[in-house]
Design a protein around this motif. Structure first.
Motif, PDB file in Angstrom:
ATOM      1  N   ALA A  90     -83.251  -3.793  -9.703  1.00 50.74           N
ATOM      2  CA  ALA A  90     -83.021  -2.432  -9.207  1.00 50.74           C
ATOM      3  C   ALA A  90     -83.107  -2.350  -7.690  1.00 50.74           C
ATOM      4  CB  ALA A  90     -84.015  -1.470  -9.852  1.00 50.74           C
ATOM      5  N   PHE A  91     -84.061  -3.062  -7.089  1.00 50.35           N
ATOM      6  CA  PHE A  91     -84.228  -2.947  -5.646  1.00 50.35           C
ATOM      7  C   PHE A  91     -83.013  -3.488  -4.890  1.00 50.35           C
ATOM      8  CE2 PHE A  91     -85.561  -7.337  -6.185  1.00 50.35           C
ATOM      9  CZ  PHE A  91     -85.189  -7.963  -5.002  1.00 50.35           C
ATOM     10  N   MET A  92     -82.231  -4.367  -5.548  1.00 52.86           N
ATOM     11  CA  MET A  92     -81.018  -4.910  -4.920  1.00 52.86           C
ATOM     12  C   MET A  92     -79.807  -4.023  -5.198  1.00 52.86           C
ATOM     13  SD  MET A  92     -81.413  -9.018  -5.665  1.00 52.86           S
ATOM     14  CE  MET A  92     -79.803  -9.343  -4.941  1.00 52.86           C
ATOM     15  N   ILE A  93     -79.574  -3.667  -6.471  1.00 54.86           N
ATOM     16  CA  ILE A  93     -78.395  -2.880  -6.815  1.00 54.86           C
ATOM     17  C   ILE A  93     -78.473  -1.478  -6.234  1.00 54.86           C
ATOM     18  CG2 ILE A  93     -79.242  -1.962  -9.013  1.00 54.86           C
ATOM     19  CD1 ILE A  93     -75.677  -3.271  -8.219  1.00 54.86           C
ATOM     20  N   ASP A  94     -79.688  -0.946  -6.078  1.00 55.02           N
ATOM     21  CA  ASP A  94     -79.837   0.379  -5.467  1.00 55.02           C
ATOM     22  C   ASP A  94     -79.412   0.361  -4.010  1.00 55.02           C
ATOM     23  OD1 ASP A  94     -80.749   1.346  -7.842  1.00 55.02           O
ATOM     24  OD2 ASP A  94     -82.862   1.427  -7.274  1.00 55.02           O
ATOM     25  N   ARG A  95     -79.716  -0.729  -3.316  1.00 63.99           N
ATOM     26  CA  ARG A  95     -79.304  -0.843  -1.913  1.00 63.99           C
ATOM     27  C   ARG A  95     -77.781  -1.009  -1.824  1.00 63.99           C
ATOM     28  NH1 ARG A  95     -83.905  -0.079  -2.447  1.00 63.99           N
ATOM     29  NH2 ARG A  95     -82.924   1.984  -2.538  1.00 63.99           N
ATOM     30  N   VAL A  96     -77.223  -1.777  -2.766  1.00 60.81           N
ATOM     31  CA  VAL A  96     -75.769  -1.950  -2.809  1.00 60.81           C
ATOM     32  C   VAL A  96     -75.093  -0.600  -3.049  1.00 60.81           C
ATOM     33  CG1 VAL A  96     -73.852  -2.966  -4.110  1.00 60.81           C
ATOM     34  CG2 VAL A  96     -75.873  -4.344  -3.573  1.00 60.81           C
ATOM     35  N   ALA A  97     -75.664   0.190  -3.959  1.00 61.38           N
ATOM     36  CA  ALA A  97     -75.114   1.516  -4.258  1.00 61.38           C
ATOM     37  C   ALA A  97     -75.207   2.439  -3.040  1.00 61.38           C
ATOM     38  CB  ALA A  97     -75.853   2.133  -5.444  1.00 61.38           C
ATOM     39  N   THR A  98     -76.305   2.337  -2.299  1.00 55.76           N
ATOM     40  CA  THR A  98     -76.475   3.162  -1.105  1.00 55.76           C
ATOM     41  C   THR A  98     -75.396   2.861  -0.069  1.00 55.76           C
ATOM     42  OG1 THR A  98     -78.876   3.286  -1.420  1.00 55.76           O
ATOM     43  CG2 THR A  98     -78.040   3.760   0.788  1.00 55.76           C
ATOM     44  N   ILE A  99     -75.132   1.564   0.119  1.00 54.65           N
ATOM     45  CA  ILE A  99     -74.072   1.173   1.056  1.00 54.65           C
ATOM     46  C   ILE A  99     -72.715   1.644   0.534  1.00 54.65           C
ATOM     47  CG2 ILE A  99     -72.879  -0.779   2.126  1.00 54.65           C
ATOM     48  CD1 ILE A  99     -75.531  -2.309   2.009  1.00 54.65           C
ATOM     49  N   GLY A 100     -72.513   1.542  -0.777  1.00 53.81           N
ATOM     50  CA  GLY A 100     -71.252   1.972  -1.370  1.00 53.81           C
ATOM     51  C   GLY A 100     -70.973   3.447  -1.164  1.00 53.81           C
ATOM     52  N   GLN A 101     -72.032   4.255  -1.103  1.00 54.79           N
ATOM     53  CA  GLN A 101     -71.856   5.690  -0.887  1.00 54.79           C
ATOM     54  C   GLN A 101     -71.296   6.008   0.493  1.00 54.79           C
ATOM     55  OE1 GLN A 101     -75.748   7.279  -1.706  1.00 54.79           O
ATOM     56  NE2 GLN A 101     -75.620   6.861  -3.904  1.00 54.79           N
ATOM     57  N   MET A 102     -71.353   5.043   1.399  1.00 56.82           N
ATOM     58  CA  MET A 102     -70.785   5.223   2.730  1.00 56.82           C
ATOM     59  C   MET A 102     -69.263   5.215   2.698  1.00 56.82           C
ATOM     60  SD  MET A 102     -73.294   2.503   4.694  1.00 56.82           S
ATOM     61  CE  MET A 102     -72.220   2.423   6.130  1.00 56.82           C
ATOM     62  N   THR A 103     -68.683   4.746   1.598  1.00 54.84           N
ATOM     63  CA  THR A 103     -67.230   4.611   1.509  1.00 54.84           C
ATOM     64  C   THR A 103     -66.515   5.938   1.717  1.00 54.84           C
ATOM     65  OG1 THR A 103     -67.477   2.769  -0.042  1.00 54.84           O
ATOM     66  CG2 THR A 103     -65.334   3.843   0.043  1.00 54.84           C
ATOM     67  N   VAL A 104     -67.056   7.014   1.147  1.00 60.22           N
ATOM     68  CA  VAL A 104     -66.390   8.317   1.229  1.00 60.22           C
ATOM     69  C   VAL A 104     -66.219   8.774   2.677  1.00 60.22           C
ATOM     70  CG1 VAL A 104     -66.488  10.740   0.571  1.00 60.22           C
ATOM     71  CG2 VAL A 104     -67.145   8.978  -1.084  1.00 60.22           C
ATOM     72  N   PRO A 105     -67.309   8.977   3.439  1.00 59.42           N
ATOM     73  CA  PRO A 105     -67.116   9.436   4.824  1.00 59.42           C
ATOM     74  C   PRO A 105     -66.428   8.411   5.712  1.00 59.42           C
ATOM     75  CG  PRO A 105     -69.435   8.898   4.431  1.00 59.42           C
ATOM     76  CD  PRO A 105     -68.750   8.855   3.103  1.00 59.42           C
ATOM     77  N   LEU A 106     -66.751   7.120   5.538  1.00 58.58           N
ATOM     78  CA  LEU A 106     -66.149   6.099   6.394  1.00 58.58           C
ATOM     79  C   LEU A 106     -64.641   6.009   6.198  1.00 58.58           C
ATOM     80  CD1 LEU A 106     -68.681   3.097   6.251  1.00 58.58           C
ATOM     81  CD2 LEU A 106     -68.283   4.665   8.146  1.00 58.58           C
ATOM     82  N   SER A 107     -64.194   6.060   4.947  1.00 61.01           N
ATOM     83  CA  SER A 107     -62.764   5.935   4.683  1.00 61.01           C
ATOM     84  C   SER A 107     -61.989   7.121   5.241  1.00 61.01           C
ATOM     85  CB  SER A 107     -62.501   5.790   3.184  1.00 61.01           C
ATOM     86  OG  SER A 107     -62.986   6.899   2.476  1.00 61.01           O
ATOM     87  N   MET A 108     -62.552   8.326   5.124  1.00 61.97           N
ATOM     88  CA  MET A 108     -61.870   9.506   5.639  1.00 61.97           C
ATOM     89  C   MET A 108     -61.828   9.508   7.167  1.00 61.97           C
ATOM     90  SD  MET A 108     -60.742  11.152   3.059  1.00 61.97           S
ATOM     91  CE  MET A 108     -60.439   9.547   2.345  1.00 61.97           C
ATOM     92  N   ILE A 109     -62.909   9.087   7.796  1.00 58.00           N
ATOM     93  CA  ILE A 109     -62.920   8.978   9.264  1.00 58.00           C
ATOM     94  C   ILE A 109     -61.893   7.954   9.719  1.00 58.00           C
ATOM     95  CG2 ILE A 109     -64.297   8.221  11.247  1.00 58.00           C
ATOM     96  CD1 ILE A 109     -66.751   9.435   9.882  1.00 58.00           C
ATOM     97  N   MET A 110     -61.798   6.833   8.984  1.00 57.81           N
ATOM     98  CA  MET A 110     -60.837   5.792   9.337  1.00 57.81           C
ATOM     99  C   MET A 110     -59.404   6.301   9.234  1.00 57.81           C
ATOM    100  SD  MET A 110     -59.871   2.239   7.463  1.00 57.81           S
ATOM    101  CE  MET A 110     -58.833   3.195   6.371  1.00 57.81           C
ATOM    102  N   ILE A 111     -59.109   7.062   8.173  1.00 52.08           N
ATOM    103  CA  ILE A 111     -57.767   7.623   8.016  1.00 52.08           C
ATOM    104  C   ILE A 111     -57.450   8.532   9.197  1.00 52.08           C
ATOM    105  CG2 ILE A 111     -56.333   9.172   6.634  1.00 52.08           C
ATOM    106  CD1 ILE A 111     -56.738   6.440   5.395  1.00 52.08           C
TER     107      ILE A 111
END
Length: 313
Positions: free
Chosen positions: A187-208
């Motif tokens: 859990a301590f690893m996959i939770d961190r991976v999920a946290t980074i994954g949540q950055m996809t929404v704002p980062l992708s829109m800013i990039m566009i």
């Protein structure tokens, strides 16, 4: 109908972030070099983390069957649109440097960034699992075929390794292995991976937003007289998703699976094609304008596509 309004609201909200990215780039707060680093962070870190965390769930036969259906749909859609895109492009009187660009902007949508964000907002983590499987064929083609028709000599001999270097494709394979086999990440690893994954929404829109900021107002107005811009945007946003998904209504595919595939197929042209045009030779301005207009108009077109099939199903 509530879902339709939710879809329109979510897309509209996302484009507020796009506007922020546009302002950041236009004001020079981020340089072209910084924008490339930003894109690398999104493509090689945030998006793969989103895919892997979304597919890290207990195996269920219904989800496995859904993944299989999505893979078959992907072959059907990408195969059909590839054939039709070649046919349409061959019939139009296009200049040499525009021909490959035109075929690419109508064939490929922004399934990796805008598409994944919309699916995440509407269908949650399970939706991302199905979307990731649906995008497998897309990842292979956009990293091989799209480059090949731009400049056949630039595609490396080792095509398999070239595809595997695609982080979206590789992350989907890793995620699928985690889904199929009883492999549970702490859990301590996959939770961190999920946290980074949540950055996809704002980062992708800013990039566009940063990418379409390269299209000046005067350039956009000049291309308003170009009929091929309208043809490309119409085919990409409305013609393909409606034409190829209408026959699927007879197969009684579950609504969620159907709409995930349909909405991904209705996404606007990706800025990746503009990058290819710049690197491998092509009409860069035309590709940037089509990406710009299709991205703006998708705020309206995606809810329209959704409404059409909501009423028909």
């Amino acid at each position: 109908m509530d879902t339709l309004f939710t879809l329109a609201y979510e897309i509209g909200s996302l484009y507020v972030i796009v506007a922020i990215g546009w302002i950041i780039r236009r004001k020079g707060l981020i340089s072209e070099h910084g924008q490339r680093a930003f894109t690398t962070l999104l493509l090689y870190v945030a998006l793969p983390c989103l895919i892997i965390s979304s597919m890290h769930m207990p195996f269920q036969y219904e989800q496995a069957y859904g993944a299989l259906v999505m893979f078959v749909l992907s072959i059907y859609i990408m195969g059909g649109t590839l054939f039709l895109s070649r046919f349409i492009t061959g019939k139009l009187k296009l200049s040499t440097n525009r021909r490959a660009v035109f075929e690419n902007v109508i064939l490929f949508g922004n399934q990796g960034f805008i598409g994944m964000v919309i699916i995440l907002q509407l269908f949650g983590q399970e939706g991302v699992l199905f979307a990731s499987v649906f995008n497998l064929i897309y990842y292979i083609l956009i990293w091989t075929y799209a480059i090949y028709i731009m400049n056949p000599e630039e595609l490396p001999d080792s095509k398999v390794m070239f595809i595997l270097k695609n982080p979206g494709f590789l992350a989907t394979i890793v995620g699928f292995v985690l889904f199929i086999f009883p492999i549970k990440i702490p859990a301590f690893m996959i939770d961190r991976v999920a946290t980074i994954g949540q950055m996809t929404v704002p980062l992708s829109m800013i990039m566009i937003g940063m990418m379409i900021s390269t299209v000046s107002f005067s350039k956009a107005m000049a291309y308003m007289k170009d009929i091929f811009v309208y043809i490309a945007v119409f085919i990409r946003l409305l013609m393909y998703p409606i034409l190829f998904f209408l026959p699927l209504l007879f197969f009684h595919i579950p609504f969620e699976w159907f709409m995930i595939a349909c909405l991904l197929s209705a996404t606007p042209s990706p800025a990746t094609i503009s990058m290819y045009a710049q690197v491998y030779g092509g009409d860069v301005e035309f590709s940037a304008v089509v990406v710009f207009f299709s991205t703006l108009l998708s705020v309206v077109s995606i809810p329209i596509v959704y409404l059409v099939f909501l009423l028909l199903m």
